[in-house]
Scaffold this active site. Structure first.
Site, PDB file in Angstrom:
ATOM      1  CG  HIS A 179     -13.451   3.255  37.150  1.00 54.10           C
ATOM      2  ND1 HIS A 179     -14.062   4.462  37.685  1.00 54.10           N
ATOM      3  CD2 HIS A 179     -14.579   2.432  36.923  1.00 54.10           C
ATOM      4  CE1 HIS A 179     -15.180   3.995  38.173  1.00 54.10           C
ATOM      5  NE2 HIS A 179     -15.520   2.947  37.906  1.00 54.10           N
ATOM      6  CE  LYS A 200     -15.128   7.571  34.032  1.00 52.69           C
ATOM      7  NZ  LYS A 200     -15.013   6.706  35.188  1.00 52.69           N
ATOM      8  CD  GLN A 234      -9.275   5.771  19.164  1.00 52.14           C
ATOM      9  OE1 GLN A 234     -10.004   5.827  18.391  1.00 52.14           O
ATOM     10  NE2 GLN A 234      -8.130   6.277  19.313  1.00 52.14           N
TER      11      GLN A 234
END
Length: 248
Positions: free
Chosen positions: A98, A147, A164
């Site tokens: 997400h 997050k 990444q």
């Protein structure tokens, strides 16, 4: 058009034209007539009218008066004003991705967000510049903001490694394919806020999901997706991976 159009020719950015005028001139009959002629606003309160509406109309009409509305300089300046925001969601289970993205010029809100996030790490959250390979950052420069706090070696590899890499590939391809404008290479930045589950167990799935989610988010940001009709339709049966109401 009295001396208003003359002053405009010396203003490098249209919105500064009004502030460059003396206070009396900002509410002059000349300026009021420009607004009224194009937009037929009521004349109940000129000062309120100027304060509430003028900046938008100066932005729209001064370039026409000054003869550079359709020039490359005008289009570039108009693009500089924008902050592009997008969201992408891909996959299922513990390896889903997400991603929220901000994209825009370095001298705008995206650049400020980039600098602030990079300079203010916190426990478990250390934003970093995304690389395609060691020593080769993605272009436009992209900041990775996690997050979820890093909880294990596997989670670290999923975040700093697979996630990444997926984002780096998505950003680079978006610039190459034209999803991001050519000027974005050195004049824009991207900020990505990414969710990687601490229980992620398949790095290849994490990579694929992050790549697709980031690409989706960038397309959504640049094209203004989703459109409101799609949002209204989806809202009739609202749900997310963590909860679905019983009374949809």
């Amino acid at each position: 058009m009295c001396d208003f159009s003359i002053k405009c020719t010396h203003i490098t950015r249209p919105l500064l034209a009004v502030t460059a005028l003396p206070r009396k001139g900002r509410a002059s009959p000349c300026v009021r007539s420009v607004i009224l002629r194009f937009h037929q606003y009521p004349l109940k309160n000129h000062r309120y009218l100027m304060r509430k509406h003028l900046s938008h109309h100066v932005f729209q009409f001064i370039p026409q008066w000054c003869g550079w509305r359709n020039t490359k300089r005008w289009r570039s300046w108009q693009m500089e004003r924008n902050l592009f925001i997008g969201e992408g969601f891909e996959g299922a289970g513990v390896n889903l991705a997400h991603i929220n993205v901000l994209a825009g010029p370095r001298n705008g809100p995206a650049g400020q967000a980039f600098a602030t996030a990079l300079a203010t790490p916190s426990l478990g959250h250390a934003p970093f510049v995304v690389i395609v390979q060691p020593g080769i950052p993605a272009k436009p420069l992209t900041l990775y903001v996690n997050k979820a706090q890093i909880e294990s070696t596997t989670h670290a590899n999923a975040t700093w490694g697979a996630s990444q890499a997926g984002i780096a590939k998505a950003v680079a391809e978006s610039l190459e394919s034209g999803i991001l404008p050519a000027a974005a290479e050195n004049d824009w930045v991207v900020v990505t806020a990414n969710w990687v589950n601490a229980q992620a167990d398949d790095l290849d799935s994490v990579f694929d999901n992050n790549y697709r989610a980031c690409k989706q988010a960038l397309i959504a940001a640049m094209e203004g997706l989703p459109h409101k009709d799609a949002v209204f339709m989806a809202a009739r049966q609202v749900s997310n991976p963590f909860y679905t109401p019983k009374t949809n």
